[in-house]
Scaffold this motif. Structure first.
Motif, PDB file in Angstrom:
ATOM      1  N   THR A 142       0.858  -1.274   0.020  1.00 53.63           N
ATOM      2  CA  THR A 142      -0.094  -0.037  -0.011  1.00 53.63           C
ATOM      3  C   THR A 142       0.837   1.363  -0.018  1.00 53.63           C
ATOM      4  O   THR A 142       0.982   1.822  -1.115  1.00 53.63           O
ATOM      5  N   ILE A 143       1.730   1.492   1.020  1.00 54.96           N
ATOM      6  CA  ILE A 143       2.440   2.635   1.227  1.00 54.96           C
ATOM      7  C   ILE A 143       3.516   2.542   0.156  1.00 54.96           C
ATOM      8  O   ILE A 143       3.817   3.544  -0.332  1.00 54.96           O
ATOM      9  N   GLY A 144       3.998   1.558   0.159  1.00 53.21           N
ATOM     10  CA  GLY A 144       5.352   1.334  -0.555  1.00 53.21           C
ATOM     11  C   GLY A 144       5.179   1.529  -2.030  1.00 53.21           C
ATOM     12  O   GLY A 144       5.806   2.181  -2.923  1.00 53.21           O
ATOM     13  N   GLN A 145       3.901   1.095  -2.624  1.00 53.83           N
ATOM     14  CA  GLN A 145       3.503   1.006  -3.894  1.00 53.83           C
ATOM     15  C   GLN A 145       3.217   2.636  -4.263  1.00 53.83           C
ATOM     16  O   GLN A 145       3.178   2.875  -5.497  1.00 53.83           O
ATOM     17  N   LYS A 201      -5.478   9.741   7.780  1.00 53.22           N
ATOM     18  CA  LYS A 201      -6.266   8.732   7.693  1.00 53.22           C
ATOM     19  C   LYS A 201      -6.886   8.751   6.109  1.00 53.22           C
ATOM     20  O   LYS A 201      -7.053   7.968   5.474  1.00 53.22           O
ATOM     21  N   ALA A 202      -7.130  10.301   5.723  1.00 53.61           N
ATOM     22  CA  ALA A 202      -7.426  10.414   4.424  1.00 53.61           C
ATOM     23  C   ALA A 202      -6.494  10.006   3.368  1.00 53.61           C
ATOM     24  O   ALA A 202      -6.687   9.353   2.321  1.00 53.61           O
ATOM     25  N   ALA A 203      -5.094  10.114   3.570  1.00 54.59           N
ATOM     26  CA  ALA A 203      -4.241   9.910   2.843  1.00 54.59           C
ATOM     27  C   ALA A 203      -4.218   8.098   2.619  1.00 54.59           C
ATOM     28  O   ALA A 203      -3.912   7.571   1.605  1.00 54.59           O
ATOM     29  N   CYS A 204      -4.317   7.507   3.907  1.00 53.31           N
ATOM     30  CA  CYS A 204      -4.171   5.929   3.776  1.00 53.31           C
ATOM     31  C   CYS A 204      -5.309   5.523   2.945  1.00 53.31           C
ATOM     32  O   CYS A 204      -5.103   4.625   2.082  1.00 53.31           O
ATOM     33  N   LYS A 205      -6.518   6.078   3.140  1.00 52.07           N
ATOM     34  CA  LYS A 205      -7.701   5.577   2.287  1.00 52.07           C
ATOM     35  C   LYS A 205      -7.579   6.134   1.032  1.00 52.07           C
ATOM     36  O   LYS A 205      -7.746   5.188   0.111  1.00 52.07           O
ATOM     37  N   GLN A 206      -7.435   7.358   0.609  1.00 49.41           N
ATOM     38  CA  GLN A 206      -7.515   7.704  -0.800  1.00 49.41           C
ATOM     39  C   GLN A 206      -6.085   7.349  -1.679  1.00 49.41           C
ATOM     40  O   GLN A 206      -6.138   7.156  -2.711  1.00 49.41           O
ATOM     41  N   ALA A 248      -3.007   5.717  -0.671  1.00 51.04           N
ATOM     42  CA  ALA A 248      -2.202   4.434  -0.238  1.00 51.04           C
ATOM     43  C   ALA A 248      -3.231   3.157  -0.468  1.00 51.04           C
ATOM     44  O   ALA A 248      -2.565   2.102  -0.574  1.00 51.04           O
ATOM     45  N   LYS A 249      -4.730   3.649  -0.585  1.00 50.09           N
ATOM     46  CA  LYS A 249      -5.295   2.593  -0.967  1.00 50.09           C
ATOM     47  C   LYS A 249      -5.596   1.240   0.374  1.00 50.09           C
ATOM     48  O   LYS A 249      -5.555   0.274  -0.306  1.00 50.09           O
ATOM     49  N   CYS A 250      -5.067   1.733   1.472  1.00 45.78           N
ATOM     50  CA  CYS A 250      -5.085   0.864   2.373  1.00 45.78           C
ATOM     51  C   CYS A 250      -6.324   0.006   2.614  1.00 45.78           C
ATOM     52  O   CYS A 250      -6.235  -1.390   2.820  1.00 45.78           O
ATOM     53  N   GLN A 251      -7.482   0.432   2.367  1.00 45.80           N
ATOM     54  CA  GLN A 251      -8.723  -0.583   2.207  1.00 45.80           C
ATOM     55  C   GLN A 251      -8.972  -1.310   1.158  1.00 45.80           C
ATOM     56  O   GLN A 251      -9.861  -2.231   1.342  1.00 45.80           O
ATOM     57  N   GLN A 252      -8.211  -1.732   0.219  1.00 43.53           N
ATOM     58  CA  GLN A 252      -8.612  -2.288  -0.843  1.00 43.53           C
ATOM     59  C   GLN A 252      -7.939  -3.560  -0.812  1.00 43.53           C
ATOM     60  O   GLN A 252      -6.809  -3.748  -0.135  1.00 43.53           O
ATOM     61  N   ILE A 253      -8.702  -4.577  -1.026  1.00 45.87           N
ATOM     62  CA  ILE A 253      -7.999  -6.114  -1.030  1.00 45.87           C
ATOM     63  C   ILE A 253      -6.990  -6.241  -2.051  1.00 45.87           C
ATOM     64  O   ILE A 253      -7.500  -6.123  -3.095  1.00 45.87           O
ATOM     65  N   LYS A 254      -5.703  -6.727  -1.747  1.00 46.61           N
ATOM     66  CA  LYS A 254      -5.129  -6.953  -2.735  1.00 46.61           C
ATOM     67  C   LYS A 254      -4.853  -8.291  -3.252  1.00 46.61           C
ATOM     68  O   LYS A 254      -4.864  -8.481  -4.318  1.00 46.61           O
ATOM     69  N   PHE A 255      -5.090  -9.083  -2.431  1.00 46.94           N
ATOM     70  CA  PHE A 255      -5.261 -10.571  -2.637  1.00 46.94           C
ATOM     71  C   PHE A 255      -6.530 -11.222  -2.460  1.00 46.94           C
ATOM     72  O   PHE A 255      -7.202 -11.022  -1.339  1.00 46.94           O
TER      73      PHE A 255
END
Length: 142
Positions: free
Chosen positions: A28-31, A58-63, A65-72
């Protein structure tokens, strides 16, 4: 949310949980680090006080870094097989490319050999004519 900060020893000790956290952050953050950095830089200008950083983070993580998207999705076995199929498909593409270039090289070598053979025939005919002319000339001299 209100979890205590881990101590340094716990953070440096390998565990499956820490490995999962590492990969979650890496994916998330890395990509998305560049867009995340730009977003945070702009947002921090609007929230100058440290207590005001929480909403922008929080907004940065969600918008960004896409932290809430399922990767696998699916099991580990399914993901492993998918990676294996992609790898073998890439290897097959490379093999086909090598075969095609080898086939092209053989065709070109065959054409070159044919041209050389035709050139040798022309040279050979010229030599035979020269030899015949010399033989006729020798007969006349006798």
């Amino acid at each position: 949310e209100n979890q205590p900060v881990q101590n340094e020893t716990k953070m440096a000790t390998y565990s499956l949980r820490m490995e999962a956290m590492y990969w979650a952050c890496q994916l998330t953050i890395g990509q998305h680090s560049e867009s995340l950095a730009k977003f945070l830089a702009k947002g921090i200008k609007n929230y100058p006080a440290p207590e005001g950083y929480a909403p922008i983070v929080k907004a940065a993580c969600k918008q960004k870094a896409k932290c809430q998207q399922i990767k696998f999705q699916g099991s580990y076995y399914d993901r492993e097989k998918a990676v294996e199929r992609r790898y073998f498909a890439q290897q097959q593409d490379v093999l086909e490319s090598v075969k095609a270039s080898e086939k092209q090289r053989k065709r070109e070598a065959k054409k070159e050999a044919k041209r050389a053979k035709q050139a040798a025939k022309k040279v050979g005919k010229g030599k035979k004519a020269d030899v015949h002319a010399e033989a006729v000339k020798d007969k006349k001299e006798l």
